[in-house]
Design a protein around this motif. Structure first.
Motif, PDB file in Angstrom:
ATOM      1  N   THR A 149       0.824  -1.207   0.000  1.00  0.00           N
ATOM      2  CA  THR A 149       0.000   0.000   0.000  1.00  0.00           C
ATOM      3  C   THR A 149       0.858   1.257   0.000  1.00  0.00           C
ATOM      4  N   GLY A 150       2.071   1.161   0.507  1.00  0.00           N
ATOM      5  CA  GLY A 150       2.925   2.328   0.621  1.00  0.00           C
ATOM      6  C   GLY A 150       2.543   3.153   1.835  1.00  0.00           C
ATOM      7  N   PRO A 151       3.247   4.253   2.096  1.00  0.00           N
ATOM      8  CA  PRO A 151       2.907   5.114   3.232  1.00  0.00           C
ATOM      9  C   PRO A 151       1.492   5.672   3.073  1.00  0.00           C
ATOM     10  N   PHE A 152       0.729   5.756   4.156  1.00  0.00           N
ATOM     11  CA  PHE A 152      -0.612   6.297   4.047  1.00  0.00           C
ATOM     12  C   PHE A 152      -1.063   6.897   5.373  1.00  0.00           C
ATOM     13  N   TYR A 153      -2.049   7.755   5.264  1.00  0.00           N
ATOM     14  CA  TYR A 153      -2.691   8.342   6.432  1.00  0.00           C
ATOM     15  C   TYR A 153      -4.092   7.767   6.532  1.00  0.00           C
TER      16      TYR A 153
END
Length: 311
Positions: A143-147
């Motif tokens: 997903t990669g970096p996420f908020y």
């Protein structure tokens, strides 16, 4: 980018889930799409699969999952706290570098909110490896970096930065990595200000709410970058002592490499479909990061006004 070697680091807003596995699936992700919930790598995978056909065993994001409580896995920050004590470690260790960037971001936005008569609530930043359970559902490293607006927390597998350089050709470097983290912090600012609620999940297109949200987060990242060398630690001394032209160029290069058109043309079979844009083109992302960096003013990051030129 260099950190003051004598500056103290604060790991109190970091949850280190790398030892606990995070509770997520080892393949794919089901993170909520709205508000930055679909990370960069997840976006790339989505384009690859949607344009090339087939799922290849990867579970794709599928709309908004119901919040299930944030921060799966067991957090143990004792080792991180002992190994990331000062800017000296931030200049040599990736996880400590991210801690330092988080400290700087919290310092900048706390001061900015205070000057506007508002109270800043810092997000927690989670380091995970493999998979993680969040208030927006489960996610994997792909997903990669996420908020996650469901729990107001940032999630990052640090191996993503190697992926960004080796697979997608970004220049990389500490200021490039800082841009990625600052972008996710931009989504937190949007959540605190209520901007996220203005965007309908799954909205796509070159002028869609999703694109406007992402471009604004890029602009907020640029605003922090403008002030990075002046944000002090608790001692009153700036944590970041040097930002070069090469650092800024590397951040802009990363913005280019994660534009919708670049991903579609370079990784998705060569066909650019603007109707599927959800993060903005390379040119747009560079423009809005540059706007924030040039002005240093969050009020210049209004991508939602009627008639605004998104680029």
């Amino acid at each position: 980018m260099r950190f003051d070697e004598n500056a103290d680091l604060d790991t109190s807003n970091i949850d280190d889930l790398r030892g606990g596995g995070g509770g997520g699936s080892p393949m794919g992700g089901r993170v909520a799409i709205g508000g930055g919930g679909l990370g960069i790598v997840g976006l790339i995978i989505y384009f690859l699969i949607s344009q090339l056909g087939g799922s290849g065993g990867i579970s794709l994001p599928s709309g908004l999952d119901q919040p299930s409580g944030g921060g799966g896995g067991v957090s143990d920050t004792s080792e991180l706290a002992s190994s990331c004590r000062s800017g000296r470690e931030a200049n040599s260790k990736l996880d400590c570098e991210v801690v330092a960037v988080v400290n700087s971001l919290d310092g900048y936005w706390s001061d900015t909110f205070a000057r506007s008569g508002k109270t800043y609530q810092p997000p927690r930043t989670n380091f995970f490896s493999g998979g993680v359970s969040t208030g927006c559902g489960t996610a994997s490293s792909s997903t990669g970096p996420f908020y996650c607006p469901g729990d107001n927390e940032v999630y990052i597998d640090l191996s993503f930065f190697n992926e960004l350089e080796s697979r997608f050709g970004a220049q990389g470097g500490p200021f490039s990595r800082a841009y990625v983290i600052a972008h996710e912090y931009g989504h937190h600012i949007q959540a605190l200000l209520g901007t996220t609620d203005r965007v309908r999940a799954g909205d796509t297109g070159p002028t869609s709410g999703s694109v406007r949200l992402e471009l604004q987060a890029d602009c907020y990242a640029g605003v922090w970058a403008n002030h990075a060398k002046t944000v002090p630690t608790s001692s009153g001394r700036p944590l970041i002592t040097e930002v070069t032209k090469e650092d800024v160029a590397a951040a802009l290069d990363t913005a280019e490499k994660i534009g919708d058109d670049y991903i579609q043309s370079e990784l998705g079979g060569g066909r650019v479909d603007e109707s599927q844009f959800s993060h903005g083109s390379s040119a747009q992302r560079e423009k809005w990061y540059s706007t924030g960096y040039r002005t240093g003013d969050p009020s210049q990051c209004d991508t939602f006004s009627r008639g605004v030129n998104l680029g």
